[in-house]
Design a protein around this motif. Structure first.
Motif, mmCIF file in Angstrom:
data_model
loop_
_atom_site.group_PDB
_atom_site.id
_atom_site.type_symbol
_atom_site.label_atom_id
_atom_site.label_comp_id
_atom_site.label_asym_id
_atom_site.label_seq_id
_atom_site.Cartn_x
_atom_site.Cartn_y
_atom_site.Cartn_z
ATOM 1 N N HIS A 166 30.200 -13.086 -111.902
ATOM 2 C CA HIS A 166 29.435 -12.443 -112.982
ATOM 3 C C HIS A 166 29.149 -10.985 -112.646
ATOM 4 O O HIS A 166 29.329 -10.095 -113.485
ATOM 5 C CB HIS A 166 28.134 -13.214 -113.211
ATOM 6 C CG HIS A 166 27.263 -12.625 -114.267
ATOM 7 N ND1 HIS A 166 27.513 -12.783 -115.599
ATOM 8 C CD2 HIS A 166 26.138 -11.854 -114.180
ATOM 9 C CE1 HIS A 166 26.582 -12.148 -116.301
ATOM 10 N NE2 HIS A 166 25.736 -11.580 -115.454
ATOM 11 N N GLY A 216 33.468 -19.494 -109.300
ATOM 12 C CA GLY A 216 32.993 -20.842 -108.999
ATOM 13 C C GLY A 216 34.046 -21.684 -108.301
ATOM 14 O O GLY A 216 33.752 -22.398 -107.337
ATOM 15 N N GLU A 227 33.531 -15.709 -113.854
ATOM 16 C CA GLU A 227 32.551 -16.688 -113.383
ATOM 17 C C GLU A 227 33.243 -17.997 -113.019
ATOM 18 O O GLU A 227 32.944 -18.604 -111.973
ATOM 19 C CB GLU A 227 31.491 -16.933 -114.454
ATOM 20 C CG GLU A 227 30.540 -15.763 -114.631
ATOM 21 C CD GLU A 227 29.623 -15.914 -115.825
ATOM 22 O OE1 GLU A 227 29.804 -16.869 -116.618
ATOM 23 O OE2 GLU A 227 28.726 -15.073 -115.979
ATOM 24 N N PHE A 282 33.750 -23.015 -104.541
ATOM 25 C CA PHE A 282 33.813 -24.445 -104.215
ATOM 26 C C PHE A 282 34.875 -24.717 -103.158
ATOM 27 O O PHE A 282 34.658 -25.504 -102.231
ATOM 28 C CB PHE A 282 34.083 -25.281 -105.466
ATOM 29 C CG PHE A 282 34.056 -26.749 -105.196
ATOM 30 C CD1 PHE A 282 32.844 -27.409 -105.055
ATOM 31 C CD2 PHE A 282 35.230 -27.472 -105.058
ATOM 32 C CE1 PHE A 282 32.802 -28.764 -104.781
ATOM 33 C CE2 PHE A 282 35.190 -28.830 -104.790
ATOM 34 C CZ PHE A 282 33.979 -29.484 -104.651
ATOM 35 N N VAL A 312 29.947 -18.150 -108.663
ATOM 36 C CA VAL A 312 29.741 -17.855 -110.089
ATOM 37 C C VAL A 312 28.957 -16.551 -110.250
ATOM 38 O O VAL A 312 29.312 -15.686 -111.061
ATOM 39 C CB VAL A 312 29.013 -19.030 -110.787
ATOM 40 C CG1 VAL A 312 28.551 -18.632 -112.187
ATOM 41 C CG2 VAL A 312 29.908 -20.252 -110.847
ATOM 42 N N PHE A 313 27.876 -16.390 -109.468
ATOM 43 C CA PHE A 313 27.074 -15.168 -109.561
ATOM 44 C C PHE A 313 27.863 -13.940 -109.119
ATOM 45 O O PHE A 313 27.747 -12.867 -109.721
ATOM 46 C CB PHE A 313 25.784 -15.307 -108.755
ATOM 47 C CG PHE A 313 24.788 -16.226 -109.397
ATOM 48 C CD1 PHE A 313 24.258 -15.952 -110.650
ATOM 49 C CD2 PHE A 313 24.402 -17.386 -108.757
ATOM 50 C CE1 PHE A 313 23.343 -16.800 -111.250
ATOM 51 C CE2 PHE A 313 23.492 -18.252 -109.344
ATOM 52 C CZ PHE A 313 22.966 -17.958 -110.596
ATOM 53 N N LEU A 348 28.207 -27.037 -103.400
ATOM 54 C CA LEU A 348 27.671 -26.672 -104.713
ATOM 55 C C LEU A 348 26.939 -25.332 -104.664
ATOM 56 O O LEU A 348 27.037 -24.522 -105.596
ATOM 57 C CB LEU A 348 26.747 -27.765 -105.231
ATOM 58 C CG LEU A 348 27.426 -29.111 -105.492
ATOM 59 C CD1 LEU A 348 26.397 -30.150 -105.900
ATOM 60 C CD2 LEU A 348 28.501 -28.968 -106.540
ATOM 61 N N LEU A 349 26.205 -25.088 -103.577
ATOM 62 C CA LEU A 349 25.520 -23.803 -103.437
ATOM 63 C C LEU A 349 26.515 -22.646 -103.313
ATOM 64 O O LEU A 349 26.326 -21.589 -103.910
ATOM 65 C CB LEU A 349 24.583 -23.827 -102.225
ATOM 66 C CG LEU A 349 23.373 -24.746 -102.333
ATOM 67 C CD1 LEU A 349 22.598 -24.750 -101.018
ATOM 68 C CD2 LEU A 349 22.485 -24.333 -103.488
ATOM 69 N N ALA A 390 29.572 -22.667 -104.477
ATOM 70 C CA ALA A 390 30.200 -22.520 -105.797
ATOM 71 C C ALA A 390 29.293 -21.730 -106.737
ATOM 72 O O ALA A 390 29.763 -20.848 -107.477
ATOM 73 C CB ALA A 390 30.515 -23.891 -106.388
ATOM 74 N N ALA A 391 27.989 -22.011 -106.705
ATOM 75 C CA ALA A 391 27.050 -21.254 -107.545
ATOM 76 C C ALA A 391 27.025 -19.783 -107.140
ATOM 77 O O ALA A 391 26.991 -18.900 -107.997
ATOM 78 C CB ALA A 391 25.649 -21.857 -107.437
ATOM 79 N N ALA A 392 27.069 -19.523 -105.836
ATOM 80 C CA ALA A 392 27.126 -18.130 -105.376
ATOM 81 C C ALA A 392 28.402 -17.460 -105.885
ATOM 82 O O ALA A 392 28.389 -16.290 -106.284
ATOM 83 C CB ALA A 392 27.054 -18.077 -103.854
#
Length: 139
Positions: free
Chosen positions: A87, A105, A101, A109, A83-84, A76-77, A79-81
């Motif tokens: 972006h 993600g 994004e 993931f 997304v950023f 999850l971390l 995947a969040a990275a």
């Protein structure tokens, strides 16, 4: 160290013992397994226990915590990275932010899932990470 009990159901060629263990509260809370009433754990067998014997074995609790983090939180971390990063790339290139994004993600993931698989392989070769039989119980 966490002490558990089980019955040896097999001895492998590599010297590890397959220990059948009844599910306990930690297993019930996790729910990651298929739902069988028993699980089989491969454990080091320095005491020379044989098939059919009831044994005590110890597991390092830090391995459980690290494994849970790597399996559940790390993807999850990452995947969040992703997304950023998607972006940031969209802003710097003037592209559609939402699509990049989402793509970032998904890629993040998938990279996290590959990381979990690599971690699992590294633990399977690490003798310190395996449970160890410490005593044969007499019944």
């Amino acid at each position: 160290m966490k002490i558990e009990e089980g019955t040896i159901v097999g001895i492998n060629d590599n010297g590890l013992a397959d220990v059948k263990v009844g599910r306990h509260s930690d297993c019930m809370a996790c729910g990651a397994c298929d739902g069988a009433q028993n699980i089989v754990v491969q454990a080091l067998n320095p005491v020379g226990a044989e098939v059919g014997q009831h044994v005590k074995f110890e597991m390092r609790e830090t391995n459980i915590v690290i494994g849970a983090f790597v399996c559940f939180v790390m993807p999850l971390l990452v995947a969040a990275a992703g997304v950023f990063i998607g972006h940031w790339i969209a802003l710097s290139q003037g592209l559609n932010e939402i699509n990049l994004e989402i793509a970032g993600g998904i890629i993040g993931f998938l990279l996290g899932a590959v990381g979990v698989k690599l971690f699992d392989r590294s633990l399977s070769n690490d003798a310190n990470a395996k449970p160890k039989i410490v005593e044969v119980l007499v019944r």
